[in-house]
Scaffold this motif. Structure first.
Motif, short mmCIF file in Angstrom:
data_model
loop_
_atom_site.label_atom_id
_atom_site.label_comp_id
_atom_site.label_asym_id
_atom_site.label_seq_id
_atom_site.Cartn_x
_atom_site.Cartn_y
_atom_site.Cartn_z
N ALA A 181 -30.75 4.16 -32.23
CA ALA A 181 -29.82 5.28 -31.77
C ALA A 181 -29.27 5.48 -30.48
O ALA A 181 -28.49 6.18 -30.24
N GLY A 182 -30.10 4.84 -29.32
CA GLY A 182 -30.17 4.89 -28.16
C GLY A 182 -30.86 3.96 -27.29
O GLY A 182 -32.00 3.70 -27.63
N MET A 183 -30.34 3.46 -26.35
CA MET A 183 -31.20 2.76 -25.30
C MET A 183 -30.69 3.01 -23.73
O MET A 183 -29.69 3.13 -23.53
N GLY A 184 -31.89 3.32 -22.91
CA GLY A 184 -31.71 3.74 -21.78
C GLY A 184 -32.64 2.81 -20.79
O GLY A 184 -33.62 2.38 -21.28
N ASP A 199 -29.70 10.99 -22.82
CA ASP A 199 -30.84 11.76 -22.92
C ASP A 199 -31.81 11.26 -24.10
O ASP A 199 -31.42 11.19 -25.10
N LEU A 200 -32.67 10.65 -23.50
CA LEU A 200 -33.89 10.19 -24.51
C LEU A 200 -35.09 10.76 -23.91
O LEU A 200 -35.32 11.02 -22.89
N PRO A 201 -36.21 10.81 -24.94
CA PRO A 201 -37.34 11.52 -24.71
C PRO A 201 -38.13 10.55 -23.65
O PRO A 201 -38.14 9.11 -23.51
N VAL A 261 -38.87 2.96 -15.87
CA VAL A 261 -38.77 3.12 -17.50
C VAL A 261 -37.62 2.69 -17.91
O VAL A 261 -36.51 3.03 -17.66
N ALA A 262 -37.69 2.09 -19.09
CA ALA A 262 -36.53 1.79 -20.36
C ALA A 262 -37.03 2.36 -21.58
O ALA A 262 -38.30 2.34 -21.94
N THR A 263 -36.09 2.69 -22.47
CA THR A 263 -36.28 3.51 -23.65
C THR A 263 -35.51 3.20 -24.74
O THR A 263 -34.19 2.67 -24.67
N GLY A 294 -36.16 8.60 -34.91
CA GLY A 294 -36.76 9.65 -34.00
C GLY A 294 -37.75 9.11 -33.05
O GLY A 294 -38.24 9.55 -32.22
N GLU A 295 -38.32 7.68 -33.50
CA GLU A 295 -39.57 7.22 -32.68
C GLU A 295 -38.73 6.72 -31.45
O GLU A 295 -37.60 5.99 -31.60
N ALA A 296 -39.41 6.86 -30.45
CA ALA A 296 -38.89 6.33 -29.02
C ALA A 296 -40.03 5.35 -28.63
O ALA A 296 -41.13 5.57 -28.76
N VAL A 297 -39.49 4.17 -28.22
CA VAL A 297 -40.36 3.06 -27.66
C VAL A 297 -39.85 3.06 -26.22
O VAL A 297 -38.92 3.02 -25.74
N HIS A 298 -40.95 3.02 -25.23
CA HIS A 298 -40.91 3.04 -23.81
C HIS A 298 -41.30 1.64 -23.21
O HIS A 298 -42.30 1.04 -23.59
N PHE A 299 -40.83 1.26 -22.05
CA PHE A 299 -41.20 -0.10 -21.32
C PHE A 299 -41.19 0.30 -19.89
O PHE A 299 -40.59 0.98 -19.43
N ASP A 300 -41.90 -0.55 -19.28
CA ASP A 300 -42.29 -0.52 -17.87
C ASP A 300 -41.29 -1.21 -17.10
O ASP A 300 -41.72 -1.50 -16.10
#
Length: 177
Positions: free
Chosen positions: A102-105, A39-41, A63-65, A71-77
């Protein structure tokens, strides 16, 4: 003895098809325990990939996150840019290190759900392209990865720990081992 015979009709046949499909193994595949959903934003409409600059929300199936501990989320295509980012944090995230993650998805190819990036299996060199061309295609299970490899003429199946800088460079060049 019964005086009437069983005559299948279309309605009865259609009613039994889903059950037959499940018994035949054509039903939904469960996500394995070692590739749990995470569960990531989600990315917003203005979130851009820090590696290539593309708007991430336009490619929800890729999407990868990364979620940082602040708390900062960084998103990838795609997983390829996700790995490029991790490989060069000094360039893309100065002052941060992997211990702050904190998490990688990554978005799993078949289920289109976000799964733990470290538990995923990846296929390279397939006939499936992401927004940035050749891609590491994330899959939830070893069985899914093996099937995908065969079905989409993939060249190799790799784990999170096996991804290298050279592999990412080769993907960009369209060459594979």
């Amino acid at each position: 003895m019964c005086s009437h015979s069983f005559r299948p009709n279309r309605r009865r046949l259609l009613a039994y098809l889903p059950v037959a499909a499940l018994f035949a193994g054509l039903g939904f595949r469960p996500v394995r325990a070692d590739a749990p959903t995470i569960d990531l934003p989600p990315p917003g409409p203005r979130d851009v990939c820090p590696v290539c600059g593309m708007f991430v929300a336009q490619y929800p199936e890729w999407v990868a996150t990364i979620l940082w501990d602040d708390g900062e989320a960084v998103h990838f295509d795609g997983a390829k840019d996700f790995f490029k980012y991790l490989d060069n944090l000094t360039k893309y995230a100065p002052g941060r290190d992997v211990g702050q993650i904190a998490g990688m998805g990554v978005t799993e190819y078949y289920g289109l759900t976000l799964i733990d990036a470290q538990a995923a299996e990846y296929v390279i060199g397939s006939d499936v392209y992401g927004p940035m061309g050749h891609e590491l295609v994330p899959l939830a299970t070893a069985l899914d990865a093996t099937d995908f490899l065969k079905d989409h003429t993939g060249k190799a199946r790799v784990t999170f720990a096996q991804v290298t800088r050279e592999m990412l460079t080769d993907l960009d060049a369209g060459t594979f081992e």
